[in-house]
Scaffold this motif. Sequence first.
Motif, PDB file in Angstrom:
ATOM      1  N   LEU A   1       0.872  -1.176   0.000  1.00 22.91           N
ATOM      2  CA  LEU A   1       0.000   0.000   0.000  1.00 22.91           C
ATOM      3  C   LEU A   1       0.908   1.225   0.000  1.00 22.91           C
ATOM      4  CD1 LEU A   1      -2.488  -1.182   2.792  1.00 22.91           C
ATOM      5  CD2 LEU A   1      -2.686  -1.544   0.319  1.00 22.91           C
ATOM      6  N   ASP A   2       0.930   1.963  -1.088  1.00 22.33           N
ATOM      7  CA  ASP A   2       1.912   3.049  -1.228  1.00 22.33           C
ATOM      8  C   ASP A   2       1.264   4.396  -1.537  1.00 22.33           C
ATOM      9  OD1 ASP A   2       1.070   2.504  -3.778  1.00 22.33           O
ATOM     10  OD2 ASP A   2       3.059   2.069  -4.595  1.00 22.33           O
ATOM     11  N   GLU A   3       0.037   4.600  -1.065  1.00 21.33           N
ATOM     12  CA  GLU A   3      -0.652   5.865  -1.316  1.00 21.33           C
ATOM     13  C   GLU A   3      -0.096   7.031  -0.502  1.00 21.33           C
ATOM     14  OE1 GLU A   3      -3.079   2.651  -2.810  1.00 21.33           O
ATOM     15  OE2 GLU A   3      -2.160   2.966  -0.841  1.00 21.33           O
ATOM     16  N   ALA A   4       0.520   6.749   0.634  1.00 22.91           N
ATOM     17  CA  ALA A   4       1.055   7.816   1.495  1.00 22.91           C
ATOM     18  C   ALA A   4       2.203   8.548   0.797  1.00 22.91           C
ATOM     19  CB  ALA A   4       1.509   7.249   2.828  1.00 22.91           C
ATOM     20  N   LYS A   5       2.363   9.823   1.121  1.00 22.00           N
ATOM     21  CA  LYS A   5       3.424  10.645   0.540  1.00 22.00           C
ATOM     22  C   LYS A   5       4.562  10.899   1.522  1.00 22.00           C
ATOM     23  CE  LYS A   5       0.839  10.939  -3.058  1.00 22.00           C
ATOM     24  NZ  LYS A   5       1.112  10.032  -4.210  1.00 22.00           N
ATOM     25  N   ASP A   6       4.428  10.366   2.725  1.00 22.43           N
ATOM     26  CA  ASP A   6       5.478  10.534   3.733  1.00 22.43           C
ATOM     27  C   ASP A   6       5.414   9.331   4.674  1.00 22.43           C
ATOM     28  OD1 ASP A   6       7.486  11.598   5.388  1.00 22.43           O
ATOM     29  OD2 ASP A   6       6.719  13.641   5.171  1.00 22.43           O
ATOM     30  N   SER A   7       6.203   9.369   5.711  1.00 23.70           N
ATOM     31  CA  SER A   7       6.357   8.247   6.636  1.00 23.70           C
ATOM     32  C   SER A   7       5.031   7.767   7.225  1.00 23.70           C
ATOM     33  CB  SER A   7       7.302   8.671   7.764  1.00 23.70           C
ATOM     34  OG  SER A   7       7.397   7.667   8.747  1.00 23.70           O
ATOM     35  N   ILE A   8       4.864   6.450   7.339  1.00 27.14           N
ATOM     36  CA  ILE A   8       3.730   5.852   8.037  1.00 27.14           C
ATOM     37  C   ILE A   8       4.052   5.866   9.526  1.00 27.14           C
ATOM     38  CG2 ILE A   8       2.298   3.795   8.322  1.00 27.14           C
ATOM     39  CD1 ILE A   8       2.037   5.062   5.577  1.00 27.14           C
ATOM     40  N   SER A   9       3.189   6.483  10.310  1.00 29.85           N
ATOM     41  CA  SER A   9       3.471   6.638  11.743  1.00 29.85           C
ATOM     42  C   SER A   9       2.746   5.626  12.621  1.00 29.85           C
ATOM     43  CB  SER A   9       3.110   8.059  12.199  1.00 29.85           C
ATOM     44  OG  SER A   9       1.764   8.368  11.862  1.00 29.85           O
ATOM     45  N   SER A  10       1.581   5.121  12.175  1.00 29.90           N
ATOM     46  CA  SER A  10       0.868   4.120  12.963  1.00 29.90           C
ATOM     47  C   SER A  10       0.026   3.248  12.047  1.00 29.90           C
ATOM     48  CB  SER A  10      -0.004   4.766  14.042  1.00 29.90           C
ATOM     49  OG  SER A  10      -1.167   5.354  13.475  1.00 29.90           O
ATOM     50  N   LEU A  11      -0.379   2.103  12.601  1.00 30.97           N
ATOM     51  CA  LEU A  11      -1.057   1.090  11.814  1.00 30.97           C
ATOM     52  C   LEU A  11      -1.984   0.312  12.725  1.00 30.97           C
ATOM     53  CD1 LEU A  11      -1.088  -0.645   9.116  1.00 30.97           C
ATOM     54  CD2 LEU A  11       0.879  -1.855  10.072  1.00 30.97           C
ATOM     55  N   GLN A  12      -3.218   0.065  12.274  1.00 33.92           N
ATOM     56  CA  GLN A  12      -4.148  -0.785  13.013  1.00 33.92           C
ATOM     57  C   GLN A  12      -4.925  -1.626  12.014  1.00 33.92           C
ATOM     58  OE1 GLN A  12      -6.887   1.225  15.650  1.00 33.92           O
ATOM     59  NE2 GLN A  12      -7.659  -0.680  16.528  1.00 33.92           N
TER      60      GLN A  12
ATOM     61  N   SER B   1      -9.538   8.452   2.592  1.00 35.87           N
ATOM     62  CA  SER B   1      -8.555   9.263   3.309  1.00 35.87           C
ATOM     63  C   SER B   1      -9.209  10.511   3.886  1.00 35.87           C
ATOM     64  CB  SER B   1      -7.386   9.648   2.400  1.00 35.87           C
ATOM     65  OG  SER B   1      -7.759  10.611   1.456  1.00 35.87           O
ATOM     66  N   ASP B   2      -8.712  10.914   5.047  1.00 37.14           N
ATOM     67  CA  ASP B   2      -9.157  12.141   5.701  1.00 37.14           C
ATOM     68  C   ASP B   2      -7.938  13.027   5.913  1.00 37.14           C
ATOM     69  OD1 ASP B   2     -12.036  11.615   6.224  1.00 37.14           O
ATOM     70  OD2 ASP B   2     -11.239   9.963   7.405  1.00 37.14           O
ATOM     71  N   PHE B   3      -8.023  14.254   5.426  1.00 39.52           N
ATOM     72  CA  PHE B   3      -6.910  15.187   5.547  1.00 39.52           C
ATOM     73  C   PHE B   3      -7.009  15.924   6.873  1.00 39.52           C
ATOM     74  CE2 PHE B   3      -4.968  19.422   4.584  1.00 39.52           C
ATOM     75  CZ  PHE B   3      -3.661  18.968   4.470  1.00 39.52           C
ATOM     76  N   ILE B   4      -5.972  15.763   7.705  1.00 39.65           N
ATOM     77  CA  ILE B   4      -5.940  16.403   9.026  1.00 39.65           C
ATOM     78  C   ILE B   4      -5.287  17.776   8.943  1.00 39.65           C
ATOM     79  CG2 ILE B   4      -5.137  16.194  11.404  1.00 39.65           C
ATOM     80  CD1 ILE B   4      -7.311  14.167  10.578  1.00 39.65           C
ATOM     81  N   GLY B   5      -4.266  17.906   8.126  1.00 42.62           N
ATOM     82  CA  GLY B   5      -3.633  19.206   7.924  1.00 42.62           C
ATOM     83  C   GLY B   5      -2.289  19.359   8.589  1.00 42.62           C
ATOM     84  N   SER B   6      -1.996  18.500   9.549  1.00 44.40           N
ATOM     85  CA  SER B   6      -0.703  18.507  10.228  1.00 44.40           C
ATOM     86  C   SER B   6      -0.224  17.067  10.320  1.00 44.40           C
ATOM     87  CB  SER B   6      -0.841  19.125  11.623  1.00 44.40           C
ATOM     88  OG  SER B   6       0.417  19.250  12.246  1.00 44.40           O
ATOM     89  N   ALA B   7       1.056  16.873  10.531  1.00 41.30           N
ATOM     90  CA  ALA B   7       1.612  15.528  10.600  1.00 41.30           C
ATOM     91  C   ALA B   7       0.861  14.689  11.637  1.00 41.30           C
ATOM     92  CB  ALA B   7       3.088  15.594  10.951  1.00 41.30           C
ATOM     93  N   VAL B   8       0.352  13.534  11.225  1.00 38.76           N
ATOM     94  CA  VAL B   8      -0.429  12.671  12.108  1.00 38.76           C
ATOM     95  C   VAL B   8       0.495  11.628  12.719  1.00 38.76           C
ATOM     96  CG1 VAL B   8      -2.477  11.222  12.326  1.00 38.76           C
ATOM     97  CG2 VAL B   8      -2.392  12.997  10.565  1.00 38.76           C
ATOM     98  N   THR B   9       0.527  11.568  14.043  1.00 38.26           N
ATOM     99  CA  THR B   9       1.448  10.670  14.740  1.00 38.26           C
ATOM    100  C   THR B   9       0.807   9.367  15.189  1.00 38.26           C
ATOM    101  OG1 THR B   9       0.997  11.623  16.925  1.00 38.26           O
ATOM    102  CG2 THR B   9       2.691  12.682  15.608  1.00 38.26           C
ATOM    103  N   SER B  10      -0.533   9.337  15.265  1.00 39.60           N
ATOM    104  CA  SER B  10      -1.217   8.138  15.755  1.00 39.60           C
ATOM    105  C   SER B  10      -2.666   8.180  15.322  1.00 39.60           C
ATOM    106  CB  SER B  10      -1.123   8.076  17.290  1.00 39.60           C
ATOM    107  OG  SER B  10      -1.785   6.929  17.807  1.00 39.60           O
ATOM    108  N   ALA B  11      -3.225   7.008  15.008  1.00 43.60           N
ATOM    109  CA  ALA B  11      -4.646   6.901  14.684  1.00 43.60           C
ATOM    110  C   ALA B  11      -5.157   5.562  15.183  1.00 43.60           C
ATOM    111  CB  ALA B  11      -4.886   7.048  13.182  1.00 43.60           C
ATOM    112  N   LYS B  12      -6.318   5.583  15.846  1.00 45.38           N
ATOM    113  CA  LYS B  12      -6.892   4.371  16.421  1.00 45.38           C
ATOM    114  C   LYS B  12      -8.396   4.335  16.163  1.00 45.38           C
ATOM    115  CE  LYS B  12      -3.074   2.969  18.445  1.00 45.38           C
ATOM    116  NZ  LYS B  12      -2.826   3.200  19.878  1.00 45.38           N
ATOM    117  N   PHE B  13      -8.895   3.140  15.868  1.00 46.27           N
ATOM    118  CA  PHE B  13     -10.341   2.935  15.822  1.00 46.27           C
ATOM    119  C   PHE B  13     -10.893   2.949  17.242  1.00 46.27           C
ATOM    120  CE2 PHE B  13      -9.587   0.585  11.723  1.00 46.27           C
ATOM    121  CZ  PHE B  13     -10.413   1.369  10.926  1.00 46.27           C
ATOM    122  N   SER B  14     -12.126   3.408  17.392  1.00 43.23           N
ATOM    123  CA  SER B  14     -12.837   3.194  18.647  1.00 43.23           C
ATOM    124  C   SER B  14     -13.203   1.715  18.724  1.00 43.23           C
ATOM    125  CB  SER B  14     -14.098   4.064  18.701  1.00 43.23           C
ATOM    126  OG  SER B  14     -14.949   3.772  17.596  1.00 43.23           O
ATOM    127  N   LYS B  15     -13.572   1.259  19.916  1.00 45.40           N
ATOM    128  CA  LYS B  15     -13.889  -0.162  20.092  1.00 45.40           C
ATOM    129  C   LYS B  15     -15.066  -0.581  19.221  1.00 45.40           C
ATOM    130  CE  LYS B  15     -10.881  -0.900  23.438  1.00 45.40           C
ATOM    131  NZ  LYS B  15     -10.312   0.449  23.469  1.00 45.40           N
TER     132      LYS B  15
END
Length: 328
Positions: free
Chosen positions: A161-172, A199-213
Amino acid sequence: MFPHNKPSSKEESTDKNDTTKKTLLPEQLVYTIDCKQGAVRAVRYNFDGNYCLTCGNDKTIKLWNPKKQMLIKKYTGHGYDVLDVAGSNDNSQLASCGSDKTVIYWDVGTGQIIRRFRGHAGRINCVEFNEESTVILSGSVDSSVRAWDCRSRKSSPIQILDEAKDSISSLQVTDHEILTSSIDGKVRRYDLRVGTMFSDFIGSAVTSAKFSKDGQCILSSAHDNTLRLLDVTTGEMLGEYTGHKNSKYMIECGLNYKDDHVLSGSEDGLIYIWDLVEGTITKRVAVRPNKVIHSLTLHPEENLMIAACEDKIYFFTDENYEPPDDIG
């Protein structure tokens, strides 16, 4: 768990016991463990929460019984810092990654390496098993997520999966979705059932993303000192959480096991806890003054949390916690 489902104040006041239960949070520091691994890069509960794993810049992984403060096993085999680790759903295997650009598949009981997977062009930040623990997914600074088949002898990934344009910071990974965050400012969700990426654009470097339970929301943490709660289906922002400091380091966030509070590390030595619905800070938990609390892991079924800071991990629980009788 959507904010508009919040019960009225009248409903809350009629069930005092239930309200009391909801306010219990992992805010009590019970003990600290010096992991003796140099800097602890990440701490993770295993699948059922009975054990935890720590990753060190001394190239090792350690398996702990956190309630007994007991080291169970040490795993060596990486060439540089270990940055992340995950346990399989039956707790019999581990997957780890690090600065040596390698994913390692381990046997938990023997400590032996089952497979090494190579193919990333840079440091690997995060690693996860799929639901059946037959595939390992890894995210790297090379902007890609790669999937490795644990049952195959082939050395190449089965998917990239290579859609990102910069480093992958987290994965779930869930039973049908892959969630990634990237320094390019986007959170991406791959729906494996229909083969579609959102994809959802946050606007700043995203360091972590988690699903709710319940899988209805995504919690993201970004370098603009803000956490955001997003609706999975529409991408609508349901809440913002501020007050902590996160502008430089890779800070992790999460939701407690009841999905009613947001938690995050911070660059000021505190762990912040917000009410999910109100967005207000419920607690500021002191760990180490002016140090970075970068990694935290929340128990899947209890009010327990472990945070990492420099060379130590910190075990937190609620005020009703009763330690094991045979604790050392």
